[in-house]
Design a protein around this motif. Structure first.
Motif, PDB file in Angstrom:
ATOM      1  N   LYS A  13       0.834  -1.204   0.000  1.00 18.25           N
ATOM      2  CA  LYS A  13       0.000   0.000   0.000  1.00 18.25           C
ATOM      3  C   LYS A  13       0.871   1.258   0.000  1.00 18.25           C
ATOM      4  O   LYS A  13       0.471   2.288  -0.524  1.00 18.25           O
ATOM      5  N   GLY A  14       2.064   1.142   0.608  1.00 19.13           N
ATOM      6  CA  GLY A  14       3.009   2.257   0.602  1.00 19.13           C
ATOM      7  C   GLY A  14       3.492   2.581  -0.802  1.00 19.13           C
ATOM      8  O   GLY A  14       3.926   3.702  -1.079  1.00 19.13           O
ATOM      9  N   PHE A  15       3.432   1.607  -1.687  1.00 16.74           N
ATOM     10  CA  PHE A  15       3.810   1.809  -3.096  1.00 16.74           C
ATOM     11  C   PHE A  15       2.574   2.056  -3.961  1.00 16.74           C
ATOM     12  O   PHE A  15       2.576   1.789  -5.158  1.00 16.74           O
ATOM     13  N   ASP A  16       1.504   2.536  -3.352  1.00 13.33           N
ATOM     14  CA  ASP A  16       0.242   2.870  -4.024  1.00 13.33           C
ATOM     15  C   ASP A  16      -0.439   1.666  -4.671  1.00 13.33           C
ATOM     16  O   ASP A  16      -1.150   1.807  -5.653  1.00 13.33           O
ATOM     17  N   GLN A  17      -0.224   0.500  -4.148  1.00 13.24           N
ATOM     18  CA  GLN A  17      -0.922  -0.700  -4.610  1.00 13.24           C
ATOM     19  C   GLN A  17      -2.248  -0.789  -3.865  1.00 13.24           C
ATOM     20  O   GLN A  17      -2.282  -0.732  -2.645  1.00 13.24           O
ATOM     21  N   LYS A  18      -3.339  -0.918  -4.555  1.00 11.32           N
ATOM     22  CA  LYS A  18      -4.669  -0.978  -3.939  1.00 11.32           C
ATOM     23  C   LYS A  18      -5.208  -2.406  -4.022  1.00 11.32           C
ATOM     24  O   LYS A  18      -5.043  -3.076  -5.032  1.00 11.32           O
ATOM     25  N   PHE A  19      -5.834  -2.847  -2.920  1.00 15.55           N
ATOM     26  CA  PHE A  19      -6.431  -4.179  -2.861  1.00 15.55           C
ATOM     27  C   PHE A  19      -7.858  -4.063  -2.349  1.00 15.55           C
ATOM     28  O   PHE A  19      -8.131  -3.315  -1.414  1.00 15.55           O
ATOM     29  N   THR A  20      -8.756  -4.835  -2.933  1.00 19.70           N
ATOM     30  CA  THR A  20     -10.113  -4.921  -2.398  1.00 19.70           C
ATOM     31  C   THR A  20     -10.113  -5.951  -1.281  1.00 19.70           C
ATOM     32  O   THR A  20      -9.190  -6.773  -1.164  1.00 19.70           O
ATOM     33  N   ASN A  21     -11.152  -5.912  -0.464  1.00 22.05           N
ATOM     34  CA  ASN A  21     -11.270  -6.879   0.625  1.00 22.05           C
ATOM     35  C   ASN A  21     -11.301  -8.301   0.072  1.00 22.05           C
ATOM     36  O   ASN A  21     -10.671  -9.213   0.623  1.00 22.05           O
ATOM     37  N   ASN A  45     -16.708 -22.102  -0.135  1.00 19.06           N
ATOM     38  CA  ASN A  45     -18.007 -22.601  -0.578  1.00 19.06           C
ATOM     39  C   ASN A  45     -19.186 -21.972   0.165  1.00 19.06           C
ATOM     40  O   ASN A  45     -20.257 -21.821  -0.405  1.00 19.06           O
ATOM     41  N   ILE A  46     -18.988 -21.615   1.420  1.00 24.64           N
ATOM     42  CA  ILE A  46     -20.098 -21.098   2.211  1.00 24.64           C
ATOM     43  C   ILE A  46     -20.159 -19.563   2.177  1.00 24.64           C
ATOM     44  O   ILE A  46     -21.226 -18.984   2.084  1.00 24.64           O
ATOM     45  N   LYS A  47     -19.016 -18.929   2.263  1.00 19.03           N
ATOM     46  CA  LYS A  47     -18.971 -17.470   2.350  1.00 19.03           C
ATOM     47  C   LYS A  47     -18.711 -16.855   0.982  1.00 19.03           C
ATOM     48  O   LYS A  47     -18.067 -17.452   0.133  1.00 19.03           O
ATOM     49  N   ASP A  48     -19.196 -15.632   0.819  1.00 20.67           N
ATOM     50  CA  ASP A  48     -18.861 -14.850  -0.370  1.00 20.67           C
ATOM     51  C   ASP A  48     -17.523 -14.173  -0.073  1.00 20.67           C
ATOM     52  O   ASP A  48     -17.442 -13.291   0.777  1.00 20.67           O
ATOM     53  N   VAL A  49     -16.477 -14.623  -0.724  1.00 26.06           N
ATOM     54  CA  VAL A  49     -15.121 -14.148  -0.448  1.00 26.06           C
ATOM     55  C   VAL A  49     -15.008 -12.636  -0.649  1.00 26.06           C
ATOM     56  O   VAL A  49     -14.266 -11.970   0.066  1.00 26.06           O
ATOM     57  N   ASN A  50     -15.780 -12.075  -1.561  1.00 26.76           N
ATOM     58  CA  ASN A  50     -15.696 -10.636  -1.829  1.00 26.76           C
ATOM     59  C   ASN A  50     -16.259  -9.789  -0.694  1.00 26.76           C
ATOM     60  O   ASN A  50     -15.874  -8.639  -0.531  1.00 26.76           O
ATOM     61  N   THR A  51     -17.175 -10.351   0.100  1.00 24.17           N
ATOM     62  CA  THR A  51     -17.771  -9.573   1.193  1.00 24.17           C
ATOM     63  C   THR A  51     -17.357 -10.089   2.567  1.00 24.17           C
ATOM     64  O   THR A  51     -17.758  -9.527   3.578  1.00 24.17           O
ATOM     65  N   TYR A  52     -16.576 -11.143   2.613  1.00 27.13           N
ATOM     66  CA  TYR A  52     -16.146 -11.728   3.893  1.00 27.13           C
ATOM     67  C   TYR A  52     -15.092 -10.821   4.518  1.00 27.13           C
ATOM     68  O   TYR A  52     -14.031 -10.604   3.933  1.00 27.13           O
ATOM     69  N   PRO A  53     -15.352 -10.274   5.709  1.00 24.78           N
ATOM     70  CA  PRO A  53     -14.390  -9.352   6.330  1.00 24.78           C
ATOM     71  C   PRO A  53     -13.072 -10.047   6.662  1.00 24.78           C
ATOM     72  O   PRO A  53     -13.052 -11.181   7.153  1.00 24.78           O
TER      73      PRO A  53
END
Length: 127
Positions: A13-21, A45-53
């Motif tokens: 992130k210090g090198f301006d790399q952005k990541f989604t959850n 299989n059970i959780k939605d990886v894109n919204t899993y905190p």
């Protein structure tokens, strides 16, 4: 592992790399060893990886690790108990034959002998 993962992500992130959850959760799940396959597949299989905190994933991983460690410890203990050899016991033959009894012993010597036998039995019971 979580601290190392966080350090790497913060460095990027210090090198301006952005990541989604979702990307962070996916990267964390992919970095797990084969020992974690069952948990990885369950989460995917059970959780939605894109919204899993990510914090919930950390908690799930720590809980799984603690439970897995307890199970391994119980298994190890039971295996050790199975390998433990049976305790040996000694049986002495008792006779009432007057020829085998030494009548020349004084009362003090007999008391000493009784005390010695009691101590020996106590040592044997503590083993």
């Amino acid at each position: 592992m979580i601290t190392r993962f966080t350090d790497i992500i913060n460095g990027l992130k210090g090198f301006d790399q952005k990541f989604t959850n979702g990307e962070l959760v996916s990267k964390m799940l992919r970095s797990l060893s084969e020992d974690w396959n069952s948990l990885r597949m369950l989460i995917e299989n059970i959780k939605d990886v894109n919204t899993y905190p990510l914090e919930e994933l950390y908690g799930t991983l720590m809980t799984y690790e603690l439970n897995n460690a307890e199970i391994k410890e119980k298994t190890r203990r039971s295996k050790e108990e199975m390998k433990e050899p049976p305790k040996s016991q000694i049986a002495l033959k008792s006779t009432n034959d007057e020829r085998s009894f030494n009548t020349n012993m004084s009362d003090e010597e007999l008391d000493d002998l009784v005390l010695l036998v009691k101590k020996w039995r106590g040592i044997q019971n503590n083993r």
